[in-house]
Write a protein that holds these residues in place. Structure first.
Motif, PDB file in Angstrom:
ATOM      1  N   LYS A 249      39.780  38.563-101.438  1.00  0.00           N
ATOM      2  CA  LYS A 249      41.434  38.019-100.434  1.00  0.00           C
ATOM      3  C   LYS A 249      42.163  37.800-100.078  1.00  0.00           C
ATOM      4  CE  LYS A 249      43.169  33.347-100.719  1.00  0.00           C
ATOM      5  NZ  LYS A 249      42.723  32.854 -99.539  1.00  0.00           N
ATOM      6  N   GLY A 250      42.804  38.545 -99.192  1.00  0.00           N
ATOM      7  CA  GLY A 250      43.848  38.518 -98.803  1.00  0.00           C
ATOM      8  C   GLY A 250      44.040  40.343 -98.410  1.00  0.00           C
ATOM      9  N   ALA A 251      42.949  40.758 -98.304  1.00  0.00           N
ATOM     10  CA  ALA A 251      42.388  42.163 -98.243  1.00  0.00           C
ATOM     11  C   ALA A 251      42.708  42.214 -96.449  1.00  0.00           C
ATOM     12  CB  ALA A 251      41.935  43.353 -98.997  1.00  0.00           C
ATOM     13  N   VAL A 252      43.347  43.262 -95.736  1.00  0.00           N
ATOM     14  CA  VAL A 252      43.071  43.964 -94.168  1.00  0.00           C
ATOM     15  C   VAL A 252      42.950  45.326 -94.176  1.00  0.00           C
ATOM     16  CG1 VAL A 252      44.318  41.303 -93.700  1.00  0.00           C
ATOM     17  CG2 VAL A 252      45.895  43.878 -93.680  1.00  0.00           C
ATOM     18  N   ASP A 253      42.520  44.983 -93.488  1.00  0.00           N
ATOM     19  CA  ASP A 253      42.502  46.703 -92.714  1.00  0.00           C
ATOM     20  C   ASP A 253      43.954  46.864 -91.721  1.00  0.00           C
ATOM     21  OD1 ASP A 253      42.472  46.584 -90.222  1.00  0.00           O
ATOM     22  OD2 ASP A 253      40.887  46.404 -89.856  1.00  0.00           O
ATOM     23  N   ILE A 254      43.641  48.729 -92.094  1.00  0.00           N
ATOM     24  CA  ILE A 254      45.135  49.455 -91.034  1.00  0.00           C
ATOM     25  C   ILE A 254      45.222  48.162 -89.954  1.00  0.00           C
ATOM     26  CG2 ILE A 254      43.776  50.523 -89.929  1.00  0.00           C
ATOM     27  CD1 ILE A 254      46.890  51.632 -91.319  1.00  0.00           C
ATOM     28  N   ASP A 255      44.510  47.509 -89.165  1.00  0.00           N
ATOM     29  CA  ASP A 255      44.811  46.512 -88.343  1.00  0.00           C
ATOM     30  C   ASP A 255      45.205  45.691 -88.681  1.00  0.00           C
ATOM     31  OD1 ASP A 255      44.663  49.326 -87.026  1.00  0.00           O
ATOM     32  OD2 ASP A 255      42.577  48.656 -86.603  1.00  0.00           O
ATOM     33  N   GLY A 256      45.625  45.334 -90.027  1.00  0.00           N
ATOM     34  CA  GLY A 256      45.560  43.552 -90.449  1.00  0.00           C
ATOM     35  C   GLY A 256      44.524  42.825 -90.189  1.00  0.00           C
ATOM     36  N   CYS A 257      43.252  43.566 -89.646  1.00  0.00           N
ATOM     37  CA  CYS A 257      42.225  42.132 -89.175  1.00  0.00           C
ATOM     38  C   CYS A 257      41.318  42.205 -91.399  1.00  0.00           C
ATOM     39  CB  CYS A 257      40.921  43.416 -88.880  1.00  0.00           C
ATOM     40  SG  CYS A 257      41.463  43.492 -87.355  1.00  0.00           S
ATOM     41  N   SER A 258      41.506  41.335 -90.936  1.00  0.00           N
ATOM     42  CA  SER A 258      40.322  41.014 -92.400  1.00  0.00           C
ATOM     43  C   SER A 258      39.898  41.814 -93.152  1.00  0.00           C
ATOM     44  CB  SER A 258      39.566  39.052 -92.453  1.00  0.00           C
ATOM     45  OG  SER A 258      39.093  39.296 -93.170  1.00  0.00           O
ATOM     46  N   LYS A 279      49.153  47.265 -95.830  1.00  0.00           N
ATOM     47  CA  LYS A 279      48.893  46.446 -94.959  1.00  0.00           C
ATOM     48  C   LYS A 279      48.299  44.903 -95.915  1.00  0.00           C
ATOM     49  CE  LYS A 279      49.633  48.278 -91.141  1.00  0.00           C
ATOM     50  NZ  LYS A 279      50.817  47.476 -90.194  1.00  0.00           N
ATOM     51  N   THR A 280      47.826  45.521 -96.744  1.00  0.00           N
ATOM     52  CA  THR A 280      47.525  44.282 -97.965  1.00  0.00           C
ATOM     53  C   THR A 280      48.191  43.785 -98.466  1.00  0.00           C
ATOM     54  OG1 THR A 280      45.253  45.098 -98.039  1.00  0.00           O
ATOM     55  CG2 THR A 280      45.772  43.605 -99.914  1.00  0.00           C
ATOM     56  N   ILE A 281      49.017  44.040 -98.804  1.00  0.00           N
ATOM     57  CA  ILE A 281      50.367  43.303 -99.797  1.00  0.00           C
ATOM     58  C   ILE A 281      51.510  43.044 -98.968  1.00  0.00           C
ATOM     59  CG2 ILE A 281      52.284  44.609-101.108  1.00  0.00           C
ATOM     60  CD1 ILE A 281      50.840  47.545-102.310  1.00  0.00           C
ATOM     61  N   GLU A 282      51.493  43.757 -97.585  1.00  0.00           N
ATOM     62  CA  GLU A 282      52.320  42.973 -96.288  1.00  0.00           C
ATOM     63  C   GLU A 282      51.803  41.843 -95.943  1.00  0.00           C
ATOM     64  OE1 GLU A 282      52.973  45.582 -93.215  1.00  0.00           O
ATOM     65  OE2 GLU A 282      53.394  47.186 -94.317  1.00  0.00           O
ATOM     66  N   ASN A 283      50.931  41.870 -96.605  1.00  0.00           N
ATOM     67  CA  ASN A 283      49.812  40.575 -95.931  1.00  0.00           C
ATOM     68  C   ASN A 283      49.902  39.243 -97.210  1.00  0.00           C
ATOM     69  OD1 ASN A 283      48.718  38.937 -94.402  1.00  0.00           O
ATOM     70  ND2 ASN A 283      45.945  38.987 -95.439  1.00  0.00           N
TER      71      ASN A 283
END
Lengths: 680, 680
Positions: A249-258, A279-283
């Motif tokens: 939960k909350g993980a995203v890839d380099i493009d910010g996609c889930s 990006k995940t941490i930022e998200n």
């Protein structure tokens, strides 16, 4: 703090756990981030709002317990325990490194809030069942004032493990309403989606076992809160909260996609799986440059939380002090329970009948323990009348739903579950645990025995029917390799540098009394008692047999010592010692041979004795004959390179025990032949 | 024969089974009469009206299978099989005696109708799941003409055993409608009434796993008949028939009063329990003077039954002959499947990458096997991407409900179940079975491995992550004692006098190809493949490494041989061989030492070689150093009394593998020190 703010900081804390978990795994370059991120909301709500413990006294006996089942979700556990002040950010950075306090799978460390070692799936929640039983056992004796909950957290893998069936059945049958289990149901396991390996209706399965089942969205703090509240109000049944969570939960890839709900985030760092840690941490609201931080709001919130817990514990402790004042005898008793010191028993005074099976001698001791040791639970996997734990049962009664005043657990046919429950009893503290079945079925219990050894819990394993002399039941019931197998644990040192398990196979009735003395006095590691089905002639005695048998506390001792240097040393454990005595009698009748006979109850213990003592018992250079109903290798280390170990090198057969003795050469006559061959 | 008469003879036959069962146990003075008497009606109706087999050809490949789970109910099995002509009255009289064909617990004897060894509860019905999977696998390839049912019979104990959860889940998930299980529910187990240990709603539990559940009076022939009919018509789900039966049905005491439904008749002769055998026999219409008789009416009835079965089998065989004529290639293939001869594979031609982990090398072989061996099922307990059975999976697909054209079984997290299913696949015949998990979890599988060994079925056990080099996962995942433990099975001879299990731990990629060759060519006993997680440098080679590695077929061979008599012999298995090679290189750089390096893939196999070969590989009187990532005892027998085995004598720790190598002394530098110390 109003509701809105509180909710908000709760979710921030969950995100904080997600960030820490993902960062730990990335830093260690190995581990399991996805599950930890999905389960964060539950542990956050549980630890902040429900779990009662004393931050200043983590080992407080009446704390709620939290047993983690999926040990690979350790990042989640260490992260929540960093919010409670038990782990530092440096500890998290050292995840999975040599010498760190944050090993890859949690290892029991109650001072830091880790109640159990986990990793082998299914055992964690089964240990929780053991802890919940212990709590009810204690409450039945001292009162509801000391009641506490036992929480456990299980994953898809644990739900599938065979042992979950034993844990589910027993918890339901005993009506353990003090047990609350959260099932982190994210539909993803290590190599597939869960639906690819099971069509199980898990709610229905647990309902079939009499559980109260609640299904919620497992990443929703308010739903978790409501479910935990309902579970805490339940009075008849254990509760299963099925939380549908999102892997990663909350993980995203380099493009910010889930990058949520991916099998790939189960068992490797997010980066390796194709997501972006930064990006995940930022998200999740964190700082990618420095992920190992507790948000100030979260820190402040948990400070309040801990203060409340400390205050609550203080209230409870004051309540206990009042109770103790009003009930001084009970209070002393309770204090004694938790000391976990070996009970004072006069083992010598326990009258043993002559010539009985060691399982029967064990029953005699168990009867005494039932009368004298008020904090002991004995269990059997549906064999109490055969493994002779009925010696204990007949002096107490079985634990049943609503009445925990007894001290015997009828585990049903579920050996591994039983053993794991005993580990849980031991971990809870305050109560001794022992469990029994046939020795051949120790095979089923090995994973729990290994955890006993690793966790250093003093569970007593009672294994009767120790050899082919099971007889007619045939090879499926005749242990051959089991003694050699279990003694391998005597060769492993635990993390304290001690022998990880003590395995005792007594040679006659009074040596069985001594074996039980040794088992009860071994408060630091598990002990195995390996007992005969058939009657055994008492070993010869020059004075008091019990005093002679007491030498078994050195692992091995001389049963018969010749006047001069022996011509041959005969050694064995268990019933084979009496066969050697019979063989020695025969051969002495034929001529003048100096024979030394040795009973070796535990090779591991014997090897800890002084070189002098070892040399006295097994003098160097003397031909040595070992006799074992197990594999010859069982005694190979003792007879040495020039000696001979006579044993069995094949599976058993179905026939009366005395016929097998003849066929397999376990007779006095054959011992004579073997001695003659050795000396030829 | 009209309906009335038929029913009557059916009940007579059931009573006949009861009489024979009770008489056998009384004669043997041990055994379990009560359950056998209660279950008689079911097996009687099943064998006489439903179970398709050929009395003249008991091993007919397309016969229905009957797997008994509670082996202690052997009197029931032998009795029904005496009605079908497979056991004589003398066989029954010799129940549980030395050399008899009627051991206390049934041992697989397909020629007599005993499909599996039973006794350890739960495994029997799990093997049935394996057989049912095999049938669907074969039908998917050759057609529904060869479809058959698999029946299994389970008791309260089996239902409780943890493994039942794995069997129930997998059978339901795969939609095994060809599987029909009778649950002999008599509410009595060995030491208590069932209700004392469980509140389980068993019907609901199996419904949760997607089973079709029918509950009947289990001593009512017409109810049994109707349930079996419904089960045979089911096309989507496995069927569970819960038969409420009476323990000791028909038993009476000396006064003729009922002695049914008594715990005491579970595990001892009726007489010992307090009933009267004579009165019971009379009550059941028999002759107390001579209980070992088949009633004339029953004999006549079963004669008819057998004639019908023979005729039915003949029809089916004619049908098969027609099919074979129309499908000659498929027919040849099918014939090949059931020969169970080692597949012809050019293992040398399988291209192995250099320096890979042996689990990766195993994956390369498995990919080839997936392409070349059409009758092989590989399974993993949720670790296919880690134990590298994905090498096989990637070249086939998973078995799923309604589509058995794949050849990979995703077992989920259920190691013991998986192993037991593989035993069932092997027992069915026609298909090879292999299963995989981490080596440390072999602990969970031990009871099934032992049954593989005892039954002599060639299941392949693939255990990866073979040592502490699992690294960061820590001690719960690091095998220490497991290799010594599993090699104990190499020291046990099976009932054919052969080594009961072959355990192989290959030293590099090409030795892994050889190990798989050995495993596939070992068609008579189970084989274990013990594989590394980490990469291993290829062993040095003077010519073709594969040809050199082929010497592993002798259990051990010389990897490096000095020109003259060696000063020291170094030996190991698995990745430790390459550590020895590295150590030898270092020490050679320091001086002129003649070093012989030996790779021991299997000590048990090596000990079967000629004395000359053994002496060549391990010359007498030369200092010998063994290196093992397991307990030192693992190599103790090979290094001898004057050698030294360097291993681990403690649990592992969580840290990167290379750090552990350093900390534990598994480095070339430390080998140099050990050699110097040995030669000092």
């Amino acid at each position: 703090m109003d509701k809105q703010v509180e909710l908000s900081v709760t979710d921030m804390a969950s995100d904080n756990i997600r960030i820490l978990s993902a960062a730990m795994v990335e830093q260690a370059k190995s581990g399991h981030p996805g599950g930890a991120m999905g389960g964060a909301d539950f542990v956050n709500v549980l630890f902040s709002e429900f779990l009662n413990f004393d931050p200043t006294d983590m080992k407080w006996a009446n704390r709620d317990r939290f047993f983690l089942d999926p040990g690979h979700m350790s990042p989640m556990l260490y992260s929540i325990l960093s919010l409670t002040g038990n782990y530092s950010m440096d500890d998290l950075k050292n995840f999975r490194q040599w010498g760190s306090v944050t090993p890859g799978h949690p290892e029991v460390d109650q001072a830091r809030g880790v109640e159990n070692t986990s990793g082998p799936l299914g055992q964690g929640h089964t240990m929780a069942v053991g802890a919940a039983i212990t709590e009810r056992f204690l409450v039945a004796r001292f009162g509801e004032w000391m009641a506490h909950k036992t929480y456990t957290f299980i994953s898809d893998g644990g739900i599938q493990e065979e042992i979950a069936q034993g844990a589910g059945r027993i918890a339901g049958t005993l009506g353990l309403s003090n047990l609350i289990m959260f099932y982190d149901s994210n539909n993803i396991q290590l190599s597939t989606k869960v639906e690819e390996v099971t069509c199980e209706d898990t709610a229905k399965k647990y309902e079939a076992w009499g559980w109260h089942v609640i299904t919620i969205k497992g990443n929703d703090a308010s739903a978790i809160r409501a479910a935990l509240k309902a579970a805490n109000e339940e009075t008849e049944r254990p509760t299963l909260i099925i939380g549908q969570t999102l892997m990663g939960k909350g993980a995203v890839d380099i493009d910010g996609c889930s990058f949520e709900n991916m099998v790939s985030t189960h068992g490797q760092p997010l980066g390796a799986a194709g997501a972006s840690l930064a990006k995940t941490i930022e998200n999740l609201g964190g700082n990618a440059e420095n992920p190992f931080q507790i948000f100030p709001e979260v820190e402040a919130y948990y400070k309040e939380v801990l203060a409340k817990k400390e205050a609550y514990a203080a209230t409870k402790k004051a309540e206990q002090a009042e109770w103790a004042k009003a009930n001084p005898e009970l209070a002393t008793k309770l204090e004694g329970f938790f000391k976990m010191e070996a009970p004072e028993i006069d083992y010598e005074a326990i009258a043993q009948k002559s010539g009985v099976a060691t399982r029967v001698a064990s029953a005699t001791v168990l009867a005494e323990l039932a009368k004298k040791v008020d904090n002991m639970i004995v269990s059997s996997a549906d064999l109490s009348n055969s493994d002779k734990t009925d010696g204990f049962l007949n002096n107490t009664k079985a634990l049943v739903k609503g009445d925990f005043s007894g001290a015997f657990l009828q585990a049903g046919v579920a050996e591994l579950t039983m053993a794991s429950i005993c580990n849980g009893i031991a971990l809870h503290g305050g109560v001794w645990a022992a469990c029994a079945t046939f020795f051949v079925f120790s095979d089923y219990m090995k994973p729990a025995v290994r955890l006993s050894a690793l966790m250093q819990v003093p569970v007593k394993y009672i294994w009767s029917h120790d050899a082919f002399r099971v007889g007619e039941d045939g090879p499926t019931h005749q242990p051959i390799e089991q003694e050699a197998q279990i003694r391998l644990m005597e060769q492993i040192k635990n993390h304290s540098g001690e022998m990880s398990l003590l395995a005792l196979r007594p040679a006659d009735a009074l040596e069985t009394s001594v074996a039980w003395k040794m088992a009860m006095e071994n408060t630091k590691t598990p002990t195995a008692l390996i007992l005969s089905r058939q009657n055994i002639k008492d070993l010869p005695s020059k004075g008091k047999r019990y005093e002679e048998a007491l030498q078994a506390e050195k692992g091995a001792y001389i049963v018969e010592k010749p006047a001069t240097t022996p011509d041959v040393v005969l050694l064995a454990s268990g019933s084979e010692v009496s066969t050697l005595v019979a063989g020695a009698e025969l051969i002495r009748a034929k001529g003048n041979l100096n024979i030394q006979i040795v009973s070796v109850i535990s090779e591991g213990l014997f090897r800890q004795q002084s070189a002098e003592y070892q040399a006295e018992v097994l003098p160097a250079g003397i031909p040595t004959l070992g006799l074992t109903a197990g594999l010859p290798v069982t005694l190979q280390g003792l007879v040495g390179a020039n000696g001979k170990s006579v044993g069995l090198d094949h599976f058993g057969y179905s026939a009366p025990a005395n016929v097998l003795d003849e066929k397999f050469g376990f007779t006095a006559e054959n011992i004579v032949k073997e001695i003659e061959a050795l000396l030829a």
